[in-house]
Write a protein that holds these residues in place. Structure first.
Motif, PDB file in Angstrom:
ATOM      1  N   PHE A 179       0.829  -1.206   0.000  1.00 21.41           N
ATOM      2  CA  PHE A 179       0.000   0.000   0.000  1.00 21.41           C
ATOM      3  C   PHE A 179       0.865   1.258   0.000  1.00 21.41           C
ATOM      4  CE2 PHE A 179      -2.123   3.394   2.442  1.00 21.41           C
ATOM      5  CZ  PHE A 179      -3.205   3.618   1.620  1.00 21.41           C
ATOM      6  N   LEU A 180       1.840   1.312   0.882  1.00 27.35           N
ATOM      7  CA  LEU A 180       2.690   2.509   0.960  1.00 27.35           C
ATOM      8  C   LEU A 180       3.482   2.707  -0.332  1.00 27.35           C
ATOM      9  CD1 LEU A 180       3.847   2.182   4.675  1.00 27.35           C
ATOM     10  CD2 LEU A 180       2.125   3.749   3.718  1.00 27.35           C
ATOM     11  N   HIS A 181       3.922   1.613  -0.933  1.00 24.93           N
ATOM     12  CA  HIS A 181       4.622   1.706  -2.220  1.00 24.93           C
ATOM     13  C   HIS A 181       3.687   2.250  -3.301  1.00 24.93           C
ATOM     14  CE1 HIS A 181       7.412   0.770  -5.438  1.00 24.93           C
ATOM     15  NE2 HIS A 181       6.426   0.146  -6.065  1.00 24.93           N
ATOM     16  N   ALA A 182       2.467   1.745  -3.333  1.00 30.50           N
ATOM     17  CA  ALA A 182       1.496   2.223  -4.325  1.00 30.50           C
ATOM     18  C   ALA A 182       1.227   3.716  -4.140  1.00 30.50           C
ATOM     19  CB  ALA A 182       0.202   1.428  -4.224  1.00 30.50           C
ATOM     20  N   MET A 183       1.121   4.159  -2.915  1.00 28.01           N
ATOM     21  CA  MET A 183       0.868   5.582  -2.661  1.00 28.01           C
ATOM     22  C   MET A 183       2.023   6.442  -3.172  1.00 28.01           C
ATOM     23  SD  MET A 183      -2.151   5.538  -1.464  1.00 28.01           S
ATOM     24  CE  MET A 183      -2.439   7.121  -0.736  1.00 28.01           C
ATOM     25  N   LYS A 184       3.251   5.983  -2.974  1.00 28.31           N
ATOM     26  CA  LYS A 184       4.414   6.720  -3.498  1.00 28.31           C
ATOM     27  C   LYS A 184       4.382   6.748  -5.024  1.00 28.31           C
ATOM     28  CE  LYS A 184       7.548   5.667   0.266  1.00 28.31           C
ATOM     29  NZ  LYS A 184       8.665   4.821   0.711  1.00 28.31           N
ATOM     30  N   GLN A 185       4.049   5.600  -5.624  1.00 27.58           N
ATOM     31  CA  GLN A 185       3.997   5.508  -7.085  1.00 27.58           C
ATOM     32  C   GLN A 185       2.924   6.437  -7.651  1.00 27.58           C
ATOM     33  OE1 GLN A 185       7.074   3.984  -7.394  1.00 27.58           O
ATOM     34  NE2 GLN A 185       6.126   3.343  -9.290  1.00 27.58           N
ATOM     35  N   ILE A 186       1.797   6.522  -6.989  1.00 26.59           N
ATOM     36  CA  ILE A 186       0.717   7.397  -7.442  1.00 26.59           C
ATOM     37  C   ILE A 186       1.181   8.843  -7.416  1.00 26.59           C
ATOM     38  CG2 ILE A 186      -1.552   8.327  -6.789  1.00 26.59           C
ATOM     39  CD1 ILE A 186      -2.194   5.372  -5.839  1.00 26.59           C
TER      40      ILE A 186
END
Length: 187
Positions: free
Chosen positions: A173-180
């Motif tokens: 989740f935290l990785h996805a938020m950074k990617q977004i």
């Protein structure tokens, strides 16, 4: 001895935690009462329509939260777009407890929940998509691309929440938020 009052916010948070974990069909009145700190009779006093009314109240609460913490933030043209995006993503991390919580819409989109609340769920998701489309256009994307990116953002958030739950790790989740955030700011 007087019993301490339970605030509306505490009640809604308790109800939401059960509906997130169990969905509509799986949420028992005992669990809902326990999560709110109320006895079943008190819960029925506040929600005479039972579990259906409780669920509607939680969905209204979530809609209001999305409106305040995502839509209004992403739409505020007095703030530079990258800061709006960052603030909205911080709020999204908070509502999902950095990936430890599942999405209420996902939990309620199964079985009876969708039949009863499909329109409310659709409205909430459309509000989310509109919000991210607005920030995409503020970052100079055309309307079609901004909506495609908004949909992809929703998919990534939801998918990363499922993966985080399955892996018992907030990292996806935290990785996805950074990617977004990176994807939007590098447009």
């Amino acid at each position: 001895m007087r019993i301490a009052k339970v605030s509306d916010q505490e009640i809604l948070n308790g109800l939401m935690s059960v509906f997130r974990a169990k969905g509509y069909d799986g949420a028992s009145l005992n669990e809902l009462a326990e999560a709110t700190g109320l006895k079943k009779a008190s819960l029925y006093h506040r929600f005479p329509g039972g579990k259906k009314e409780m669920t509607a109240a939680v969905l209204d609460f979530m809609e209001s939260w999305i409106n305040t913490k995502v839509y209004k933030v992403l739409s505020d043209d007095k703030i530079v777009p990258t800061q709006r995006l960052h603030e909205a993503l911080v709020n999204i991390k908070a509502v999902y407890n950095n990936g430890k919580e599942v999405c209420l819409y996902r939990s309620l989109s199964m079985d009876t929940g969708m039949a009863l609340f499909g329109e409310k769920i659709e409205k909430g998701i459309n509000q989310w998509l509109k919000s991210f489309s607005i920030i995409g256009m503020a970052l100079n994307l055309d309307e079609v691309v901004a909506m495609q990116m908004a949909k992809q953002t929703f998919i990534e958030v939801q998918g990363s929440l499922v993966l985080s739950k399955a892996m018992d790790s907030t990292e996806p989740f935290l990785h996805a938020m950074k990617q977004i955030e990176t994807r939007y700011t590098n447009t």
